[in-house]
Design a protein around this motif. Structure first.
Motif, PDB file in Angstrom:
ATOM      1  N   PRO A   3      -4.427   7.901   4.890  1.00 54.07           N
ATOM      2  CA  PRO A   3      -4.332   8.747   3.693  1.00 54.07           C
ATOM      3  C   PRO A   3      -3.234   9.802   3.841  1.00 54.07           C
ATOM      4  O   PRO A   3      -3.263  10.612   4.766  1.00 54.07           O
ATOM      5  CB  PRO A   3      -5.721   9.404   3.614  1.00 54.07           C
TER       6      PRO A   3
ATOM      7  N   ASP B 218       0.852  -1.194   0.000  1.00 53.54           N
ATOM      8  CA  ASP B 218       0.000   0.000   0.000  1.00 53.54           C
ATOM      9  C   ASP B 218       0.887   1.243   0.000  1.00 53.54           C
ATOM     10  O   ASP B 218       1.753   1.414   0.856  1.00 53.54           O
ATOM     11  CB  ASP B 218      -0.916  -0.004   1.227  1.00 53.54           C
ATOM     12  N   ARG B 219       0.655   2.126  -0.974  1.00 52.07           N
ATOM     13  CA  ARG B 219       1.518   3.310  -1.118  1.00 52.07           C
ATOM     14  C   ARG B 219       1.425   4.235   0.088  1.00 52.07           C
ATOM     15  O   ARG B 219       2.310   5.075   0.318  1.00 52.07           O
ATOM     16  CB  ARG B 219       1.174   4.062  -2.406  1.00 52.07           C
ATOM     17  N   ASN B 220       0.363   4.090   0.912  1.00 50.95           N
ATOM     18  CA  ASN B 220       0.178   4.981   2.048  1.00 50.95           C
ATOM     19  C   ASN B 220       0.676   4.395   3.362  1.00 50.95           C
ATOM     20  O   ASN B 220       0.361   4.925   4.429  1.00 50.95           O
ATOM     21  CB  ASN B 220      -1.287   5.371   2.173  1.00 50.95           C
TER      22      ASN B 220
ATOM     23  N   ARG C  61       6.245   5.377  -0.875  1.00 51.15           N
ATOM     24  CA  ARG C  61       6.256   6.646  -1.620  1.00 51.15           C
ATOM     25  C   ARG C  61       7.681   7.159  -1.798  1.00 51.15           C
ATOM     26  O   ARG C  61       7.895   8.166  -2.457  1.00 51.15           O
ATOM     27  CB  ARG C  61       5.406   7.695  -0.905  1.00 51.15           C
TER      28      ARG C  61
ATOM     29  N   GLU D 173       0.101  12.841  -2.254  1.00 57.89           N
ATOM     30  CA  GLU D 173      -0.743  13.266  -3.362  1.00 57.89           C
ATOM     31  C   GLU D 173      -1.923  12.310  -3.510  1.00 57.89           C
ATOM     32  O   GLU D 173      -1.781  11.092  -3.336  1.00 57.89           O
ATOM     33  CB  GLU D 173       0.058  13.276  -4.661  1.00 57.89           C
ATOM     34  N   PRO D 174      -3.108  12.823  -3.807  1.00 53.93           N
ATOM     35  CA  PRO D 174      -4.292  11.948  -3.929  1.00 53.93           C
ATOM     36  C   PRO D 174      -4.166  11.008  -5.113  1.00 53.93           C
ATOM     37  O   PRO D 174      -3.524  11.317  -6.124  1.00 53.93           O
ATOM     38  CB  PRO D 174      -5.448  12.938  -4.111  1.00 53.93           C
ATOM     39  N   GLU D 175      -4.809   9.841  -4.978  1.00 56.99           N
ATOM     40  CA  GLU D 175      -4.819   8.869  -6.064  1.00 56.99           C
ATOM     41  C   GLU D 175      -5.808   9.290  -7.144  1.00 56.99           C
ATOM     42  O   GLU D 175      -6.767  10.021  -6.894  1.00 56.99           O
ATOM     43  CB  GLU D 175      -5.219   7.498  -5.522  1.00 56.99           C
ATOM     44  N   GLY D 176      -5.576   8.785  -8.343  1.00 53.85           N
ATOM     45  CA  GLY D 176      -6.520   8.994  -9.432  1.00 53.85           C
ATOM     46  C   GLY D 176      -7.536   7.866  -9.475  1.00 53.85           C
ATOM     47  O   GLY D 176      -7.766   7.164  -8.498  1.00 53.85           O
ATOM     48  N   GLY D 177      -8.132   7.687 -10.646  1.00 54.16           N
ATOM     49  CA  GLY D 177      -9.117   6.625 -10.794  1.00 54.16           C
ATOM     50  C   GLY D 177     -10.533   7.105 -10.538  1.00 54.16           C
ATOM     51  O   GLY D 177     -10.782   8.286 -10.267  1.00 54.16           O
TER      52      GLY D 177
END
Length: 375
Positions: free
Chosen positions: A181, A24-26, A54, A184-188
């Motif tokens: 969280p 998990d990137r977070n 990250r 930078e916010p995730e896309g999608g």
């Protein structure tokens, strides 16, 4: 990927220590700590965190004095060695685990420097894990412990030296890790289920001299606790007296309630009360009176430029200063606060921190929209 920690018997997965068990990137691993003069002359905070997926490590230091919050920010590419706790001129040293820490901010272009020692006064108190899902996806799962202590050393701001006296400077620190969280916010695609954006969090560690208390709660929009814990524990003037196995030193409360009198036009406490009751029925009624307010966006929370885990470059530092009486208390960035509070139980006086974070509707507080203030 092998680092020096791999030579110790501390592995929890088949991976090397520098490789998180989750991709998990977070995922994060973070220190936070504060200190305050019990006379209300100053209040400071520091944070340092690693976000290995990250590839970022960042740190912040801020001090509130004479109505101005002076802030240092720093960010770098994350080191692989988990013992490397330095970002630019800011360094954290674990001198004796769970006993003594040192924070230094060497001379640098921002004009903010420090050399501070934290000495623990309590056992580390493990809080309930925080778990949150969004549209079925796990977005928060964290562990944290809190520890009370005292500080000595100094802080320098543009040549002005502020002495931090251990007899009058108390504080707390926490260590947390897991998933939350950040960055930078995730896309999608957005969540398929529209949900009401809200959070209500209150946290308050207090030092009464020979004992300390701790209180924390998350609540839903109707005021029902989704996480609630409180305890009482002895405080020690000599850290060598703190027991290695501190479980028996923590006296958990059977019930805990809080009430906040919000300052009109804000989401900041004017005063607050805690009622803690143990299993035997013994109760503590605690009144809290704020003395100073530290805006924690100064150490990265909800900061638009220096938010936690954001990639800033290989190594970057920055500074800013705020007059706190000029900040809009209903600006999204400034709703989350830590207040130095004077705490009383009858004639007994203590000091500590009252943290409040409230976005969205909260019926017991009278909040009806995302950022309306108290009536």
């Amino acid at each position: 990927m092998i680092t020096r920690f791999d030579d110790f018997c501390i592995h929890q997965t088949v991976e090397p220590i520098c490789q998180p068990a989750t991709s998990d990137r977070n995922f994060y691993d973070r220190y936070w700590m504060n200190g305050f003069d019990i006379g209300g002359n100053f209040m400071f905070e520091m944070g340092l965190a690693l976000y290995p997926n990250r590839r970022v490590m960042d740190a912040h230091f801020g001090i509130l004095v004479d109505g101005v919050q002076h802030l240092f920010h720093a960010s770098r590419r994350a080191p692989r060695d988990r013992s490397e706790l330095a970002v630019g001129p800011l360094c954290l040293e674990i001198l004796q685990p769970l006993r003594t820490l040192r924070v230094t901010l060497a001379p640098n272009e921002t004009g903010i420097e420090c050399d501070l020692y934290f000495t623990a006064r309590t056992v580390p108190e493990e809080e309930p894990q925080s778990v949150l899902h969004d549209d079925g996806r796990l977005i928060m799962h964290t562990s944290r412990f809190t520890q009370m202590g005292r500080w000595h050393g100094h802080v320098t701001i543009n040549g002005r030296r502020i002495t931090v006296d251990g007899s009058s400077t108390l504080g707390a620190r926490d260590k947390s890790w897991g998933i939350r969280p950040v960055g930078e916010p995730e896309g999608g695609a957005p969540p398929s289920q529209a949900r009401e954006p809200r959070v209500y969090w209150v946290w308050s560690p207090l030092d009464f001299g020979d004992f300390c208390t701790q209180f924390n709660t998350f609540e839903d929009a109707d005021g029902k606790p989704t996480q609630l814990a409180a305890c009482r524990m002895p405080a020690y003037d000599d850290p060598e007296l703190i027991p290695e196995d501190g479980a028996n030193a923590i006296h958990a409360m059977a019930t805990a309630r809080h009430r906040i009198d919000w300052m009109p036009g804000t989401r900041r406490a004017r005063r607050a009360e805690l009622d803690l009751v143990d299993a035997s029925g013994e109760s503590l009624h605690i009144d809290l009176t704020p003395m100073l307010t530290f805006y924690v966006s100064g150490v990265g929370y909800q900061h638009p430029e220096w938010g936690h885990g954001m990639w800033k470059g290989e190594e970057v530092i920055a500074t800013e200063s705020w007059r706190v009486d000029e900040l809009n208390p209903l600006d999204f960035r400034h709703v989350h606060v830590h207040q130095l509070v004077r705490a009383t139980i009858g004639d007994r006086v203590g000091y500590g921190t009252l943290e409040t974070l409230s976005f969205g509707r909260h019926a017991p507080s009278g909040f009806k929209s995302f950022l309306d203030g108290a009536a």
